[in-house]
Design a protein around this motif. Structure first.
Motif: not given
Length: 291
Positions: A23-43
């Motif tokens: 599982t990639s961080m991009q897949q996680i971001a896509d699953s909730i409709g946010i950018s990967k950059g936004s995901l990395y702002s949390f983790f």
């Protein structure tokens, strides 16, 4: 639901279905409709994300037991059995998390993950020690490590059996069964039939000050808010105090669910907020549970 919690739940579902490594961080971001950059702002990394998942869900399970422990109307034995029961119920409730956990896939040779596992194990031992002292007082001290080690082995074995088979094991029966075994083992030590093998020096690697070692410090305010609410309710000179306890219990039960209904929770908070003398405690707990 706040975005951080949404990320945790989406990641759990994907890790459970596909595995951590697949599982990639991009897949996680896509699953909730946010950018990967936004995901990395949390983790900052996938490793930080899975550590947060383990700590989040373990705390949810332990918070169930913590709230039950605030009920002063049960005997120590019944209270501990109930605490085990609600933990097993939580394990069954968080199925995606347990499926992810059973896959056993994480980053290899990770110092951060090793520290996380140390804290999680320490969390269990800290909780067990607190409850053994509730049951037996200071006389349990010479035997506490042997009892905790045996108890966590029994607990873990039944937990894995509960989630890996279609058994008819019931959480309530498991809770009573484990407490019965603890009492048998403790009496064996008290009567001199068994000699302890473990002591503080030997078990130093498993000692964790959970109030100060990182992982669970963010939950201190939640537990303090629960404590303050129940103590304030019990202090009320009101015939309805029992009803207020029931409402607080229902809030706890709803919060235990993998997908709690926030509208229901807020509605119950409104009922308690209207009670004279509870507004401050209710407001603080609501702020902690529904930021």
């Amino acid at each position: 639901m706040n975005k951080r919690k949404a990320i945790l739940e989406a990641a759990v579902d994907l890790f459970a279905e596909h595995g951590y490594n697949q599982t990639s961080m991009q897949q996680i971001a896509d699953s909730i409709g946010i950018s990967k950059g936004s995901l990395y702002s949390f983790f900052q990394s996938k490793e930080d994300l899975i550590i947060s998942i383990y700590e989040h869900y373990q705390q949810l399970v332990f918070e169930r037991a913590f709230v039950v422990g605030l009920d002063g109307n049960m005997s120590p034995e019944d209270r501990l059995a109930k605490q085990f029961q609600v933990q097993f119920e939580g394990i069954l409730e968080y199925k995606s998390y347990m499926k992810m956990h059973m896959r056993g896939e994480t980053a290899k040779n990770s110092e951060k993950l090793a520290e996380m596992e140390h804290r999680m194990r320490g969390r269990l031992f800290s909780w067990l020690q607190h409850n053994l002292q509730r049951l037996y007082g200071d006389r349990i001290a010479p035997y506490k490590w042997d009892l905790m080690w045996m108890t966590q082995s029994i607990y873990s074995s039944y937990m894995m059996l509960l989630i890996s088979t279609d058994s008819d094991l019931r959480p309530a029966e498991l809770g009573k069964h484990i407490v019965r075994q603890i009492m048998i083992l403790a009496n064996d030590f008290f009567e001199g039939k068994s000699t302890p093998l473990l002591d503080d020096e030997m078990m130093k690697p498993f000692s964790v000050n959970m109030d100060r070692e990182g992982a669970f410090i963010s939950f201190e305010k939640r537990e303090e808010a629960w404590t303050n609410l129940y103590e304030k309710i019990h202090s009320l000179k009101s015939e309805e105090a029992g009803e207020y306890v029931n409402i607080a219990d229902r809030i706890s039960e709803e919060c235990r669910k993998s997908k709690p209904d926030e509208l229901v929770i807020r509605g119950m908070f409104r009922l308690l907020a209207d009670v004279d003398g509870l507004k401050q405690e209710v407001s603080e707990l609501e702020k902690q549970l529904l930021p």
